[in-house]
Design an enzyme around this catalytic site. Structure first.
Site, PDB file in Angstrom:
ATOM      1  N   SER A 130      39.797  39.252  38.518  1.00 17.31           N
ATOM      2  CA  SER A 130      39.938  37.902  39.050  1.00 17.31           C
ATOM      3  C   SER A 130      38.620  37.466  39.688  1.00 17.31           C
ATOM      4  O   SER A 130      37.585  37.428  39.029  1.00 17.31           O
ATOM      5  CB  SER A 130      41.113  37.852  40.036  1.00 17.31           C
ATOM      6  OG  SER A 130      41.436  36.513  40.366  1.00 17.31           O
TER       7      SER A 130
ATOM      8  N   GLU B 119      40.131  35.748  30.750  1.00 17.07           N
ATOM      9  CA  GLU B 119      41.502  35.585  31.232  1.00 17.07           C
ATOM     10  C   GLU B 119      41.465  34.567  32.359  1.00 17.07           C
ATOM     11  O   GLU B 119      40.402  34.230  32.870  1.00 17.07           O
ATOM     12  CB  GLU B 119      42.074  36.916  31.724  1.00 17.07           C
ATOM     13  CG  GLU B 119      41.348  37.548  32.902  1.00 17.07           C
ATOM     14  CD  GLU B 119      41.774  37.031  34.275  1.00 17.07           C
ATOM     15  OE1 GLU B 119      42.929  36.569  34.415  1.00 17.07           O
ATOM     16  OE2 GLU B 119      40.945  37.077  35.193  1.00 17.07           O
TER      17      GLU B 119
ATOM     18  N   HIS C 229      46.109  38.441  34.913  1.00 19.29           N
ATOM     19  CA  HIS C 229      46.958  38.490  36.109  1.00 19.29           C
ATOM     20  C   HIS C 229      48.381  38.866  35.694  1.00 19.29           C
ATOM     21  O   HIS C 229      49.317  38.065  35.740  1.00 19.29           O
ATOM     22  CB  HIS C 229      46.935  37.140  36.820  1.00 19.29           C
ATOM     23  CG  HIS C 229      45.628  36.848  37.499  1.00 19.29           C
ATOM     24  ND1 HIS C 229      44.478  36.580  36.801  1.00 19.29           N
ATOM     25  CD2 HIS C 229      45.302  36.796  38.811  1.00 19.29           C
ATOM     26  CE1 HIS C 229      43.486  36.357  37.666  1.00 19.29           C
ATOM     27  NE2 HIS C 229      43.969  36.500  38.886  1.00 19.29           N
TER      28      HIS C 229
END
Length: 350
Positions: free
Chosen positions: A144, A249, A320
């Site tokens: 992230s 992502e 995630h």
């Protein structure tokens, strides 16, 4: 829902591991750095847990993080500022950067793991001691917002880092299996999606979508799309994308925002240079409430990727999600877009 708010709501964190020592392998074309492979993990090693992004405001996540790592046979050392707070951040920029620098410089720490993601890692890129990191290479892991650190460390030092679960992530059998095989067992893994059909006649969950068939070879470089594009134009963004395989992502982004970020990659010349493309999961990414209709996620990705005529697929177990694999950032690999696989061509750790 924005990525930061989504992460705050679900309490996601990040993990990273082992030892110093390095091997110089292939030259990175755009710098004087050679690729550095860190030492693998073994039971009894100590993991330094840092918090380079957002703060955590409850005590339980710290307990979970410690128990997660101890269940792997590892010892845990929390950074001195890991429980600090400066607004939504886990301490001031100087505290968070200093904590990370100290962990890399500590010879008693064999790996460094992010407690969680969120927001704020990019604020400390100009405060990291890249000489210390290069001279004391260790496994560094997280995902992230931690993408900013992966990209900067690779660009400045050549160290292979690991885009994978955080210390407070859900460590289920799937995610830990890949983590262990990669960082403990030193396997040159071939990543593939689960094929369990359950009670269905065909596979429904975790399917891959082939965008363009074929195979491609190159370094795996990427991470969270919004964080990656957020540092474009800086000295910490990888300057040589020629022949690399980009993996992406994201979470909580509206589709128009994904389109904007993909456009940024195109206009910045990144997409024209890559040899392959992998998109993982875009969790809770939706059209939003504009009222004027929206492109679908497939339409956005296809618009930018299909004209490149390179092997490409989406749906990889990166993102995630609970079943989140650990990907070595900066390591050579081969993708098969027809099968939806990522095969490592070099050992991820020594």
């Amino acid at each position: 829902m924005q990525r930061r708010k989504f992460i705050q709501n679900i309490g996601i964190g990040s993990l990273a591991f082992p030892l110093a020592s390095f091997t110089q392998i292939d030259k990175i074309a755009h710098t004087n750095n050679s690729v550095i492979i860190p030492q693998g993990l073994k039971e009894g090693d100590t993991v330094g847990v840092v918090s380079p992004s957002s703060a955590i405001f409850e005590t339980e996540p710290y307990e979970i993080a410690k128990e997660n790592l101890e269940a792997m046979g590892l010892k845990v050392k929390f950074g001195k500022f890991v429980k600090s707070r400066y607004g939504h951040l886990a301490g001031t920029d100087e505290e968070r950067a200093g904590e990370l620098n100290e962990m890399f410089g500590d010879e008693n720490i064999q790996a460094v793991m992010a407690l969680r993601g969120g927001s704020g890692a990019a604020r400390i890129l100009d405060k990291l001691d890249y000489d210390t990191i290069k001279n004391n290479p260790k496994i560094f892991i997280g995902y992230s917002d931690i993408t900013a650190l992966h990209l900067a460390i690779y660009e400045k030092t050549g160290l292979v880092t690991f885009h994978g679960p955080l210390a407070v992530s859900t460590w289920n059998a799937f995610s830990f299996d890949y983590f262990k095989r990669l960082l403990f067992d030193k396997e040159k893994i071939t990543f593939t999606n689960p094929t369990d059909k359950g009670d269905n006649l065909v596979q429904i969950e975790n399917r891959i979508r082939t965008i363009r068939e074929g195979e491609a070879t190159g370094r795996l470089i990427g991470g969270n799309l919004s964080v990656l594009t957020g540092i474009m134009g800086s000295e910490y963004f990888p300057s040589d994308w020629e022949g690399n395989i980009i993996y992406l992502e994201d979470v909580g982004e509206q589709i128009y925002a994904v389109d904007r970020m993909m456009s940024q990659l195109q206009l910045g010349g990144v997409l024209d240079k890559i040899s392959g493309f992998v998109f993982g999961k875009c969790t809770s990414c939706n059209p939003g409430g504009s009222g004027y209709g929206s492109l679908t996620m497939e339409e956005v990705i296809d618009h930018y990727i299909k004209p490149l005529n390179i092997p490409a697929f989406s749906g990889a177990m990166i993102g995630h999600i609970d079943d989140n694999v650990t990907i070595p950032n900066g390591l050579k690999a081969k993708i098969n877009a027809t099968k939806g696989s990522i095969e490592l061509l070099k050992n991820p750790v020594k």
